[in-house]
Design a protein around this motif. Structure first.
Motif, PDB file in Angstrom:
ATOM      1  N   SER A   1      42.387  45.074  38.828  1.00 46.68           N
ATOM      2  CA  SER A   1      41.789  43.753  38.691  1.00 46.68           C
ATOM      3  C   SER A   1      41.131  43.366  40.012  1.00 46.68           C
ATOM      4  CB  SER A   1      42.871  42.750  38.358  1.00 46.68           C
ATOM      5  OG  SER A   1      43.763  42.662  39.441  1.00 46.68           O
ATOM      6  N   SER A   2      40.430  42.240  39.993  1.00 48.08           N
ATOM      7  CA  SER A   2      39.773  41.772  41.212  1.00 48.08           C
ATOM      8  C   SER A   2      40.778  41.550  42.333  1.00 48.08           C
ATOM      9  CB  SER A   2      39.023  40.477  40.933  1.00 48.08           C
ATOM     10  OG  SER A   2      37.983  40.703  40.029  1.00 48.08           O
ATOM     11  N   SER A   3      41.938  40.978  41.992  1.00 48.33           N
ATOM     12  CA  SER A   3      42.884  40.729  43.083  1.00 48.33           C
ATOM     13  C   SER A   3      43.453  42.036  43.633  1.00 48.33           C
ATOM     14  CB  SER A   3      43.983  39.753  42.668  1.00 48.33           C
ATOM     15  OG  SER A   3      44.448  40.008  41.396  1.00 48.33           O
ATOM     16  N   ASP A   4      43.557  43.058  42.770  1.00 45.15           N
ATOM     17  CA  ASP A   4      43.976  44.372  43.282  1.00 45.15           C
ATOM     18  C   ASP A   4      42.939  44.895  44.276  1.00 45.15           C
ATOM     19  OD1 ASP A   4      46.132  44.291  41.571  1.00 45.15           O
ATOM     20  OD2 ASP A   4      45.154  45.452  40.002  1.00 45.15           O
TER      21      ASP A   4
ATOM     22  N   ALA B   1      34.971  34.341  41.435  1.00 44.10           N
ATOM     23  CA  ALA B   1      35.871  33.549  42.276  1.00 44.10           C
ATOM     24  C   ALA B   1      36.383  34.392  43.445  1.00 44.10           C
ATOM     25  CB  ALA B   1      37.037  33.030  41.453  1.00 44.10           C
ATOM     26  N   PHE B   2      36.614  35.687  43.171  1.00 43.34           N
ATOM     27  CA  PHE B   2      37.126  36.554  44.227  1.00 43.34           C
ATOM     28  C   PHE B   2      36.031  36.913  45.221  1.00 43.34           C
ATOM     29  CE2 PHE B   2      40.244  36.809  40.969  1.00 43.34           C
ATOM     30  CZ  PHE B   2      41.439  36.932  41.647  1.00 43.34           C
TER      31      PHE B   2
ATOM     32  N   SER C   1      36.007  33.792  47.421  1.00 42.43           N
ATOM     33  CA  SER C   1      37.161  33.654  48.322  1.00 42.43           C
ATOM     34  C   SER C   1      37.172  34.792  49.343  1.00 42.43           C
ATOM     35  CB  SER C   1      38.461  33.595  47.522  1.00 42.43           C
ATOM     36  OG  SER C   1      38.733  34.830  46.912  1.00 42.43           O
TER      37      SER C   1
ATOM     38  N   THR D   1      44.706  33.346  31.716  1.00 46.78           N
ATOM     39  CA  THR D   1      45.063  33.083  33.106  1.00 46.78           C
ATOM     40  C   THR D   1      44.988  34.375  33.926  1.00 46.78           C
ATOM     41  OG1 THR D   1      47.401  33.330  32.564  1.00 46.78           O
ATOM     42  CG2 THR D   1      46.527  31.101  32.643  1.00 46.78           C
ATOM     43  N   LYS D   2      44.742  35.493  33.249  1.00 48.78           N
ATOM     44  CA  LYS D   2      44.665  36.760  33.965  1.00 48.78           C
ATOM     45  C   LYS D   2      43.346  37.482  33.742  1.00 48.78           C
ATOM     46  CE  LYS D   2      47.367  40.779  34.990  1.00 48.78           C
ATOM     47  NZ  LYS D   2      47.425  42.077  34.393  1.00 48.78           N
ATOM     48  N   SER D   3      42.883  37.481  32.498  1.00 46.02           N
ATOM     49  CA  SER D   3      41.702  38.259  32.159  1.00 46.02           C
ATOM     50  C   SER D   3      40.442  37.402  32.236  1.00 46.02           C
ATOM     51  CB  SER D   3      41.888  38.845  30.760  1.00 46.02           C
ATOM     52  OG  SER D   3      40.667  38.851  30.067  1.00 46.02           O
ATOM     53  N   GLY D   4      39.434  37.906  32.934  1.00 44.00           N
ATOM     54  CA  GLY D   4      38.199  37.155  33.117  1.00 44.00           C
ATOM     55  C   GLY D   4      37.469  36.895  31.806  1.00 44.00           C
TER      56      GLY D   4
ATOM     57  N   PHE E   1      39.240  34.218  29.845  1.00 41.34           N
ATOM     58  CA  PHE E   1      38.936  32.937  30.477  1.00 41.34           C
ATOM     59  C   PHE E   1      37.553  32.460  30.026  1.00 41.34           C
ATOM     60  CE2 PHE E   1      36.825  30.684  33.963  1.00 41.34           C
ATOM     61  CZ  PHE E   1      37.656  29.574  34.063  1.00 41.34           C
TER      62      PHE E   1
END
Lengths: 388, 300
Positions: free
Chosen positions: A106-109, A132-133, A136, A208-211, A214
């Motif tokens: 995922s993006s946060s990974d 968003a990532f 940020s 809340t997890k998958s783009g 969302f």
């Protein structure tokens, strides 16, 4: 469950231990070899280059990239937006080996990999991130500014002014539907509430997890008198869908689509259109509709790791992606590349691929950063309650 | 948790000395274990605890102490997910434990060794069958368009795989075999002589279990329960593939916060949730350990 989670845990621990030792021993020499000597003729090191001009010419960039010989990518599933073919085309064209790590990350990974492998040879060179990532990550100063040759053609609203990230490809929220099982496919969000779709409507994961999930909720909000600033009507819509029994919370995947468990799936149009190809002749007649009452498009963003171990190859990858060839490869995977409007005008877009795209009226609008943040906060707070 | 499988000690154990050797050498033997534990559990635990109580400024990089993440992890949907996880784990561990004991008892007392070894081997396999493959197996058999659901018209009977009940059934699929594995050796340790002695003294079957069987088995039963609870509590992939966000579970919330495409800057809340999970697991163990120590001597 016991063993798989335990095994994964052990693997994580082990790799953490190995990583920490690796980074201790490997950091210094790696950063020196990759950051310093790059073979740029104009004096600037590849890691500092902000455009092709800094290398002197495209040929110099190719030469510098080939000297590095490899490119580390992360989170690029081969069956997502045609990335499998894109990677192969890049490897064949420039004779550079692409190391594709953890395609389902995922993006946060991705951001975590950038942070935890600072200075290592294994760090990802380029990133494909949720918007968003990208924002940020730029705020945390993780990306190298670089403007590709086609920079000026990217709409201002879809790029960071400094070139630290820019949108690459995107798509619309769409409703995929198995016409072999569903007599009349739903065309709008309002349709989804009809009793005939009981137990048939799924999302691609948990919003809340998958783009993409969302995006589905955001589109449903727009369809129900909501706005970019107000996602609540979308949450209420899915609450209603759940109450009527139409919504099934199983995460739709190619497997559930093929099995017929998710006969109606709200997902990006490029994924849904891809399923149509994938399942042709397998008893699944997958139709894609972009709901007219809730049009929502979202783009992913491309960025270069500031501490990329292969800085020249990373920049060459960007040039490749934003060339007509790269953009058309995305297009072939039903994704809408960011340069598509320009390329349709100047005739470089692959017309056959454009013709196969699901039809949409009008131009997409995008939420502002603050609106997006607010929508996410609302979703994280309210989704559970609406659905349980 | 390995203490939950006491092995029956036969005649060979009769002459064992009760004295324990003490000295530097026995301590040294445990050193690899201690180092391993410290490295592989201590460091991540420390990092998790540190992340849960600190905040790092993204631009400046300055780190400061804060209770904000822990507080958030105990509010709103995060608290709901902790409660949901505890409920699901307690329910599945109880049901799985009871059914597991009944099955294990019938297997252990049956005369057929073939059945015994088949049941135990199958349990070994099934207890390790989890994750997305298990979820998909259930989707294909008992999902809305699943084979069983269609054949038995289960939907009209109120069956829904994608619910709390559905998830309970799926969890039991690997928890019951796990209980069978864990409890079978303890059931074998119940010596037939005790039962004969009870019968000779005029005890009914119920009285035997009430006054002899269950008290002796208590530590193993409790140990099994704790193991099942922990397994269900930590399970993630199956639930993620099956119910997404519609059954709130703490592991799903951690995954959302730690490894998602939507929420940014939630990593520390995820770490705080991890710390909450450890505290809950610790509480469960704290109930179990003293009881286990008290009655374990019966099975020596």
């Amino acid at each position: 469950m016991l063993s798989s989670s335990a095994r994964r845990g052990a693997a994580v621990l082990l790799s953490a231990a190995v990583l920490s030792t690796l980074s201790a021993c490997g950091a210094a020499p790696d950063s020196k070899t990759t950051g310093g000597a790059g073979g740029a003729k104009n004096g600037a090191a590849p890691a500092a280059a902000t455009s092709v001009a800094d290398f002197g010419s495209m040929e110099a960039l190719v030469a510098a990239a080939q000297k590095e010989g490899k490119l580390n990518v992360i989170a690029l599933p081969p069956d997502w937006a045609n990335y499998g073919e894109i990677i192969k085309a890049f490897e064949a064209k420039y004779k550079i080996k692409v190391n594709s790590e953890n395609p389902d990350a995922s993006s946060s990974d991705e951001i975590a990999a950038v942070k935890s492998r600072k200075g290592q040879d294994r760090a990802p060179d380029v990133l494909d991130l949720g918007i968003a990532f990208a924002r940020s990550g730029a705020a945390e100063n993780l990306f190298a500014p670089y403007k590709v040759t086609a920079w000026d053609k990217i709409p201002a609203g879809q790029k960071d002014a400094d070139g630290r990230w820019y949108n690459d490809y995107g798509g619309y929220v769409s409703i995929g539907c198995d016409a072999a099982k569903i007599p009349t496919c739903p065309q709008t969000f309002a349709d989804l509430l009809k009793p005939e779709y009981k137990g048939k409507v799924a999302l691609n994961g948990n919003p809340t997890k998958s783009g993409s999930a969302f995006g589905g909720v955001y589109a449903a909000a727009l369809a129900n008198k909501g706005s970019f600033a107000d996602i609540q009507p979308g949450i209420d819509f899915f609450g209603q869908l759940k109450k009527s029994g139409n919504f099934i919370p199983v995460e739709s995947t190619p497997a559930t689509v093929e099995k017929g468990e998710t006969p109606i799936s709200i997902d990006w149009d490029y994924l849904n259109a891809g399923y149509a190809d994938q399942f042709k002749g397998k008893g699944v007649d997958w139709k894609v509709a972009i709901p007219t009452d809730g049009v929502y498009a979202q783009f992913y963003s491309q960025a270069i790791n500031k501490e990329a171990p292969n800085p020249a190859a990373a920049r060459l990858w960007m040039e490749f992606l934003y060339s007509a060839e790269g953009q058309n490869l995305w297009l072939k995977g039903y994704a809408r590349p960011v340069l598509l409007p320009v390329m349709t005008q100047d005739g470089t877009a692959d017309k056959a691929a454009v013709a196969k795209l699901p039809q949409v009226q009008g131009t997409p609008a995008f939420p502002a950063s603050a609106e997006l943040d607010k929508a996410k906060a609302t979703l994280a707070e309210k989704w559970d309650k609406a659905l349980s | 948790m390995s203490t939950t499988t006491p092995r029956p000690v036969g005649t060979a154990g009769g002459s064992t000395s009760r004295r324990r050797r003490r000295g530097p050498r026995t301590w040294l033997a445990a050193l690899p274990l201690l180092v391993f534990t410290g490295l592989c559990f201590g460091i991540p635990l420390g990092a998790m605890a540190f992340g849960a109580v600190t905040r790092t400024d993204p631009a400046g990089g300055a780190t400061q102490l804060t209770g904000e993440h822990l507080a958030r992890s105990l509010q709103g949907p995060y608290l709901g997910s902790l409660v949901g996880s505890v409920q699901l784990s307690a329910l599945t561990a109880t049901v799985g434990g009871v059914l597991g004991v009944v099955i294990a008892q019938s297997v252990v007392t049956s005369r057929s060794t073939a059945l015994r070894s088949a049941a135990l081997t199958a349990s070994g396999v099934l207890a390790n069958f989890g994750g997305v493959p298990l979820a998909f197996a259930f989707i294909a058999t008992a999902g809305i368009s699943g084979v069983l659901t269609q054949l038995g018209d289960l939907t009209s009977l109120g069956w829904n795989l994608y619910s709390f009940t559905g998830l309970t059934v799926v969890y039991l699929y690997f928890l019951i075999p796990l209980m069978v594995l864990v409890i079978a050796p303890a059931l074998e340790g119940l010596r037939p002589q005790w039962r004969e002695a009870a019968q000779n003294s005029g005890a009914t079957g119920w009285q035997f279990w009430r006054h002899v069987g269950l008290p002796v088995l208590a530590p193993s039963l409790l140990g099994g329960f704790v193991l099942l609870f922990g397994t269900a509590f930590a399970a993630h992939a199956t639930a993620a593939a099956l119910v997404g966000g519609s059954v709130p579970l703490v592991t799903l919330k951690i995954a959302d916060a730690l490894s998602g495409n939507v929420l940014t800057g939630q990593e520390n809340v995820a770490l705080a949730l991890g710390l909450d999970m450890i505290l809950i697991a610790g509480l469960v163990m704290a109930v179990y350990l003293p009881l286990q120590r008290r009655s374990a001597r019966w099975l020596r």
